[in-house]
Design an enzyme around this catalytic site. Structure first.
Site, short mmCIF file in Angstrom:
data_model
loop_
_atom_site.label_atom_id
_atom_site.label_comp_id
_atom_site.label_asym_id
_atom_site.label_seq_id
_atom_site.Cartn_x
_atom_site.Cartn_y
_atom_site.Cartn_z
N SER A 61 -3.00 -1.65 5.10
CA SER A 61 -3.62 -1.18 3.67
C SER A 61 -4.19 0.29 3.67
CB SER A 61 -4.20 -2.12 3.02
OG SER A 61 -3.72 -3.04 2.19
N LYS A 64 -2.63 2.87 1.84
CA LYS A 64 -2.45 3.10 0.61
C LYS A 64 -3.12 4.40 0.20
CE LYS A 64 -2.16 -1.78 -0.18
NZ LYS A 64 -2.89 -3.20 -0.25
N TYR A 189 7.37 0.85 1.68
CA TYR A 189 6.22 0.13 1.76
C TYR A 189 5.94 -0.67 3.04
CZ TYR A 189 2.25 -3.13 0.92
OH TYR A 189 1.05 -3.67 0.76
N TYR A 241 -11.19 -4.76 -0.37
CA TYR A 241 -10.47 -5.89 -1.21
C TYR A 241 -11.69 -6.44 -2.27
CZ TYR A 241 -7.32 -5.37 2.59
OH TYR A 241 -6.48 -4.98 3.79
N VAL A 259 -5.18 -5.10 7.11
CA VAL A 259 -5.25 -6.49 7.64
C VAL A 259 -4.94 -6.13 9.28
CG1 VAL A 259 -4.68 -7.63 5.81
CG2 VAL A 259 -2.88 -6.81 7.01
N1 GLU Z 1 1.36 -5.13 4.71
C1 GLU Z 1 0.18 -6.01 4.38
C2 GLU Z 1 0.84 -6.78 3.05
O1 GLU Z 1 1.66 -6.21 2.66
C3 GLU Z 1 -0.87 -4.94 3.91
C4 GLU Z 1 -1.89 -5.80 3.31
C5 GLU Z 1 -3.34 -5.22 3.76
O2 GLU Z 1 -3.67 -4.50 4.83
O3 GLU Z 1 -4.07 -5.30 2.88
O4 GLU Z 1 0.28 -7.88 2.82
#
Ligand code: GLU
Length: 305
Positions: A61, A64, A189, A241, A259
């Site tokens: 994430s 992002k 993604y 989060y 994650v």
């Molecule tokens: N590739 C992970 C997902 O889409 C990223 C989630 C994350 O790192 O928060 O669930």
């Protein structure tokens, strides 16, 4: 300061047994949960590291933030925030609930999965390869690292098991938010989340954000001050989060976690910090990584509030 970093790692190591690697992505489940490392990159370009700072892990994430910067550069603030909101959700990063119960049905922010998938659909390019190439080239420039690439095994693992992300993408396609083909955007993604980095790379990303878009290595402006401000604000409100409020109180530094166990932090005007600890707490944040940042924030007086 070297000793402070070593002590922060020692402090964080006491907590990692309480966490687990991300089990919903089969390739991430296999990662050794006992690792913990940190790098910092200061505004003058000097760096310091400790622990498992040179281990490679997937960005997840944290990517992002990079995709959002590129989409903002491509499409402008107004267009982007017409498709994705600016508010925290209070829900898990992969939750679908608010999409269904709120009007307009747009993802609440670019840091949750639905928002990040929508953002990916806004990145310009002729096809998915072109879009991914633009993203990785932009990221390489920020990190000053031309060897960045994605981990094929993690990418395939996410692609094979990303049913929830598929559900989110289909939902926002139906509500007119996602541009282009669902599977193509998801491919971008999954690749973006699988980019392999180490603590030094994300410390560099954090440092560029901390310096309002200027690389502490080359002195060149890579991103506008306004875009950096938007990203850092979203990091404060949504970067950790649904634990972003607690993190702001206890650590008080704009940060984004993934994650894969990484946390990228930007201390305005001072430094970027990259932490890696794959054992996660229940909300998906690195359990040791948060403790390392708590320790550093207190010892080095980094809390921006
Ligand atoms: N590739 C992970 C997902 O889409 C990223 C989630 C994350 O790192 O928060 O669930």
């Amino acid at each position: 300061m070297c000793e402070t970093l070593d002590n922060a790692i020692k402090y964080g190591l006491d907590f990692i047994n309480k966490g687990n690697t991300a089990s919903y992505i089969p390739e991430l489940r296999k990662v050794d949960p006992h690792q913990l490392g940190i790098s910092i990159l200061q505004s003058d370009g000097s760096s310091l590291s400790s622990g498992d700072y040179d281990r490679k892990f997937t960005i997840q994430s944290i990517s992002k933030t990079v995709a959002l910067m590129l989409a903002l550069m491509d499409r402008g603030q107004e267009y982007v925030f017409d498709k994705v909101g600016m508010e925290p959700t209070g829900d898990a990063f992969n939750s679908i609930i608010k999409l269904e119960i709120r009007q307009p049905s747009i993802p609440l922010n670019p840091m949750i999965n639905a928002g990040a998938i929508a953002i990916d659909s806004l990145i310009e390019g002729n096809d998915i390869n072109h879009k991914f190439n633009r993203l990785i080239c932009f990221f390489r420039k920020i990190c000053h690292n031309d060897s960045l690439w994605y981990n094929e095994k993690v990418y395939l693992s996410e692609k094979a098991t990303g049913f929830r992300n598929r559900a989110l993408a289909n939902f926002i396609k139906d509500s007119g938010v996602l541009e282009g083909e669902v599977e193509e955007v998801l491919d971008l993604y999954f690749k973006q989340c699988s980019i392999e980095i180490d603590c030094r790379d994300i410390a560099m990303l954090g440092a560029v954000l901390a310096m309002d878009g200027i690389s502490p290595i080359t002195g060149k402006t890579l991103i506008s001050k306004n875009i950096c401000r938007i990203v850092k604000t979203l990091m404060v409100t949504c970067g950790m989060y649904d634990a972003s409020g607690e993190f702001s109180i206890k650590v008080g530094i704009p940060a984004k976690s993934g994650v894969g166990g990484g946390i990228m932090a930007a201390v305005p005007g001072k430094m970027g910090i990259g932490v890696f600890g794959p054992a996660l707490d229940k909300k998906g944040n690195s359990i040791g990584g948060i403790k390392v940042l708590e320790y550093l924030s207190c010892e080095m007086d980094l809390n921006i509030f």
